[in-house]
Scaffold this active site. Structure first.
Site, PDB file in Angstrom:
ATOM      1  N   SER A 129       0.823  -1.224   0.000  1.00  0.00           N
ATOM      2  CA  SER A 129       0.000   0.000   0.000  1.00  0.00           C
ATOM      3  C   SER A 129       0.848   1.261   0.000  1.00  0.00           C
ATOM      4  O   SER A 129       1.952   1.297   0.548  1.00  0.00           O
ATOM      5  CB  SER A 129      -0.894   0.030   1.241  1.00  0.00           C
ATOM      6  OG  SER A 129      -1.805  -1.036   1.232  1.00  0.00           O
ATOM      7  N   GLU A 244      -4.440 -17.115  -0.063  1.00  0.00           N
ATOM      8  CA  GLU A 244      -5.090 -17.304   1.227  1.00  0.00           C
ATOM      9  C   GLU A 244      -6.594 -17.462   1.030  1.00  0.00           C
ATOM     10  O   GLU A 244      -7.377 -16.595   1.398  1.00  0.00           O
ATOM     11  CB  GLU A 244      -4.793 -16.100   2.129  1.00  0.00           C
ATOM     12  CG  GLU A 244      -3.534 -16.286   2.955  1.00  0.00           C
ATOM     13  CD  GLU A 244      -3.697 -17.407   3.987  1.00  0.00           C
ATOM     14  OE1 GLU A 244      -3.335 -18.548   3.693  1.00  0.00           O
ATOM     15  OE2 GLU A 244      -4.215 -17.145   5.082  1.00  0.00           O
ATOM     16  N   GLU A 369     -15.907  -3.510   0.810  1.00  0.00           N
ATOM     17  CA  GLU A 369     -16.598  -2.967  -0.362  1.00  0.00           C
ATOM     18  C   GLU A 369     -16.077  -3.645  -1.642  1.00  0.00           C
ATOM     19  O   GLU A 369     -16.848  -4.005  -2.531  1.00  0.00           O
ATOM     20  CB  GLU A 369     -16.389  -1.448  -0.467  1.00  0.00           C
ATOM     21  CG  GLU A 369     -17.198  -0.639   0.543  1.00  0.00           C
ATOM     22  CD  GLU A 369     -16.806  -0.898   1.990  1.00  0.00           C
ATOM     23  OE1 GLU A 369     -15.597  -1.083   2.253  1.00  0.00           O
ATOM     24  OE2 GLU A 369     -17.699  -0.915   2.852  1.00  0.00           O
TER      25      GLU A 369
END
Lengths: 382, 364
Positions: A129, A244, A369
């Site tokens: 990120s 995962e 979301e």
């Protein structure tokens, strides 16, 4: 009570239970139950206990210290440990960069890094990120320019979990800014002691400091630290993120928490408030069971579910974790407000911070979301 | 030697169950697809009989195939998708199930093959619980019951005798003192109300076997109704997806609007959670299961599925916009059917009551 969904794994589950109940040090279990951060030494201690048992990274290939367990056994293993309040091994190593390396790495990289992940001699953190690249990760701008035998990296990674302990960081970096974003990203391994790296802790709303900003200022990275091919990093990232499939629901963790909730409510007496809390607990127990069976269906490859099944588990697993923390906070009530007062139980001192900290679980790992959008994409194309 | 994955899959759906499901789906499509929404084709019940769908759980001696709850949920979920209302649960699962569990060989022989062939409508009247009570004076029954399979020729009645003990009795509807009143529920399903005035009856069983039979049949009937609801929710989602993909407003398909995408995602997730709990209930209903554990599993499934019903139904109507309000549209009838099932079971509330006293769902 026999759980038919354990199928062939009931005896194995008992073996894991026996192991964790005897081998997990009490002080680590206590910290986990109070949701306190472990020190590097504590996580290393537990990691090495698992590793000594041959259970440090069951999903890895046999040749690199893994097992040949079928997926159901691996899930039973993980869930059983989590339900007993054992810490997970450091996922950045065992579940992210480790699988990337044994799948796409060179022999040299594998030999150099994989064993040290298992012993936690190398603590890895994740450089994905950025301030401008969260859900839209492909828009990342940390750049890596090649100069012969090394790259020069400039940029800023954020939300880097536990970088304060890290020896190494694996980064997605931009190596070609002229093509569409996903086609110009590379996967680079960077030594955290490299000159030009600055770490700044980020204080989160709960008062903790588990995440960090990492600044790269002309950091030189040997070309040998490129994983796979240049500009193919996005493929490797998708592999990593898709790996995962079931673990992210953390059903084992929620199971352990709900057992504690039940024990707490058993002592709470028969007031109307306790009865309402019991109803909420029953709903959450049923939700957990629904998640466990859904997870089982994924492992059995139930065709009714489709590829969005993992998204569904993350969505509901994260919500369940949050709802459990909400119920625990309510059970603590005034004890959570006045933790210093006489008679407040230990666990209520940290429950508010945990509740605030766990707002992150619906945000990380692909925000909820994004999960709904991915589920919808499958549903609407059916 | 089956693989771990194959073993796991048998808890979800076996190959035979899969074949049963698709055979039924084809038959139901042929029989029901062209009938107007809110109606049930008269050919449906005889058609089910001809397929052997009414005899699945009967033992082979009575013309059945000795199947269990898993197969029943396959039938009911397929029926649920159609939105039609037939008395499968009340006649086959409940009433015939009671005869099978507690009846004498002669009673079973007299009744079960006829039910299986679709020639005998058998109803069940619960005179033990709820606001209705039926008492037995010798074998003369007096009292009331509701929600019976319509047009029954025989009724299996649960009643209490003068000592308060539960008994099961068989009543011929042509006998004196038997009055049946026809009714239609809000979901369009036909059901009869029963009034008994010293009606003569034949004893089926009394004592502990009655309590055990009632509990087993109750759990199985509940599981079947929940399966029907899951099928209906599947159908509602399918209709909703079709609508969103086809309906255009503001120059584009409704499915391109993110808010609607997210709501459809939530519907999908709710239905899969519901389906998982149905699978759980079926898995815990093995013939050797502890009845207390089985009952708790069914209650847990009811809690989750009724919660899902209360979300999915209204959402399905809402996402259809105005068209969801038209009588001619199937989605409304499916919503009414799931609402009726939820009501019949007592919703999440009744489930919570049972779970409060049940052993913990999650153990070590």
């Amino acid at each position: 009570m026999h759980d038919p969904f354990l199928t062939t794994e009931a005896a194995f589950r008992d073996e894991v239970l026996a192991f964790v109940r005897s081998a997990l040090p009490d002080r680590i279990r206590d910290k986990q139950m109070h949701h306190l951060d472990l020190t590097r030494d504590e996580l290393t201690e537990w990691t090495r206990l698992l590793h000594a048992r041959g259970w440090g990274a069951p999903h890895w290939p046999l040749e690199w210290g893994g097992t040949d367990w079928p997926p159901l056994r691996r899930q039973v293993f993980l869930d059983t440990l989590q339900a007993e309040h054992a810490p997970d091994t450091l996922s950045f190593g065992t579940s992210m960069v480790g699988p990337i390396l044994y799948t796409y790495g060179t022999d040299t990289q594998k030999r150099r890094f994989l064993p040290r992940i298992l012993t936690l001699d190398d603590w890895w953190c994740q450089g994905f990120s950025e301030p401008g690249a969260g859900s839209d990760l492909a828009s990342l701008r940390t750049s890596a320019v090649r100069y012969g035998d090394h790259y020069v990296v400039n940029g800023h990674k954020t939300w880097t979990t536990l970088a304060q302990h890290a020896d190494w960081i694996f980064c997605l970096v931009r190596t070609d800014p002229t093509v569409k974003p996903q086609a110009g990203i590379s996967f680079l391994l960077i030594d955290m002691t490299s000159p030009g790296i600055t770490r700044r802790p980020i204080r989160t709303v709960d008062g903790g400091d588990e995440v960090n900003d990492i600044f790269f200022d002309d950091v030189r990275v040997p070309v040998e630290n490129l994983v796979g091919q240049e500009n193919r990093g996005w493929d490797y990232a998708k592999f990593l993120l898709g790996n995962e499939r079931t673990g992210i629901a953390r059903v084992g963790l929620s199971r352990g928490l709900l057992r504690r909730v039940r024990a707490l409510l058993q002592d709470a007496g028969t007031t109307a408030a306790a009865a309402r809390q019991c109803d909420r607990m029953l709903r959450l127990e049923v939700e957990l069971r629904a998640l466990e069976v859904t997870q089982f269906r994924i492992l059995a490859e139930d065709p009714a579910l489709g590829g969005a099944a993992a998204n569904m588990l993350k969505l509901r697993g994260s919500e369940l974790q949050q709802q459990i923390s909400r119920l625990m906070l309510d059970i603590a009530g005034p004890d959570a407000l006045y933790p210093a007062a006489e008679g407040a139980p230990d666990w209520s001192e940290t429950i508010a911070a945990t509740f605030f900290n766990w707002r992150k679980v619906s945000i990380y790992g692909g925000s909820n979301e994004i999960q709904r959008s991915l589920i919808a994409r499958q549903t609407l194309s059916a | 030697m089956p693989t771990a994955k194959e073993t796991a899959m048998t808890l979800i759906e076996t190959e035979e169950q899969h074949m049963l499901r698709y055979m039924l789906r084809r038959f139901l499509a042929e029989t029901c697809d062209s009938c107007p929404a809110g109606t049930t084709p008269p050919a449906l019940w005889p058609g089910l009989a001809e397929l052997g769908a009414l005899t699945l759980t009967l033992d082979e001696a009575h013309g059945g195939s000795g199947c269990g709850t898993a197969e029943l949920t396959v039938v009911l979920s397929e029926l649920g998708r159609t939105g039609t209302t037939v008395p499968y649960v009340s006649c086959v699962v409940r009433a015939a199930g009671l005869i099978q569990a507690a009846g004498s060989p002669a009673q079973q022989q007299a009744v079960l093959p006829e039910v299986g062939a679709g020639r005998l409508m058998l109803a069940a009247a619960d005179g033990l619980s709820g606001p209705d009570r039926i008492t037995a004076s010798g074998t003369a029954l007096t009292g009331r019951a509701r929600g019976l399979a319509p047009g029954a020729a025989r009724i299996v009645v649960a009643a209490r005798d003068g000592y308060g003990a539960a008994g099961l009795y068989l009543v011929d509807t042509a006998a004196p003192g038997v009055a049946l009143q026809q009714g239609i529920g809000p979901d369009g399903s036909a059901n009869d109300s029963l009034t008994l005035s010293a009606a003569p009856a034949e004893l089926i069983a009394s004592g502990a076997v009655v309590t055990a039979a009632l509990a087993e049949v109750e759990d199985r009937s509940t599981t079947c109704l929940l399966a029907e609801a899951v099928g209906a929710m599947d159908a509602m989602l399918g209709l909703t997806v079709d609508h969103l993909n086809t309906r255009q407003q503001f120059g584009r398909a409704l499915s391109t609007f993110q808010v609607l995408q997210h709501r459809v995602a939530e519907m999908f997730v709710e239905i899969e959670m519901a389906r998982s709990m149905l699978i759980h209930a079926v898995a815990m209903a093995a013939p050797d299961a502890d009845p207390i554990v089985r009952r708790a599993a069914v209650a847990a499934a009811q809690l989750r599925i009724c919660t899902a019903i209360r979300h999915v139904g209204p959402e399905a109507i809402q996402l259809h916009g105005g068209m969801g309000m038209a009588w001619e549209h199937r989605v409304g009838h499916l919503f009414k059917r799931t609402t009726a099932i939820d009501l019949a079971l007592g919703g999440d509330s009744a489930a919570l009551d049972r779970l409060a006293d049940a052993p913990a769902l999650l153990t070590a």
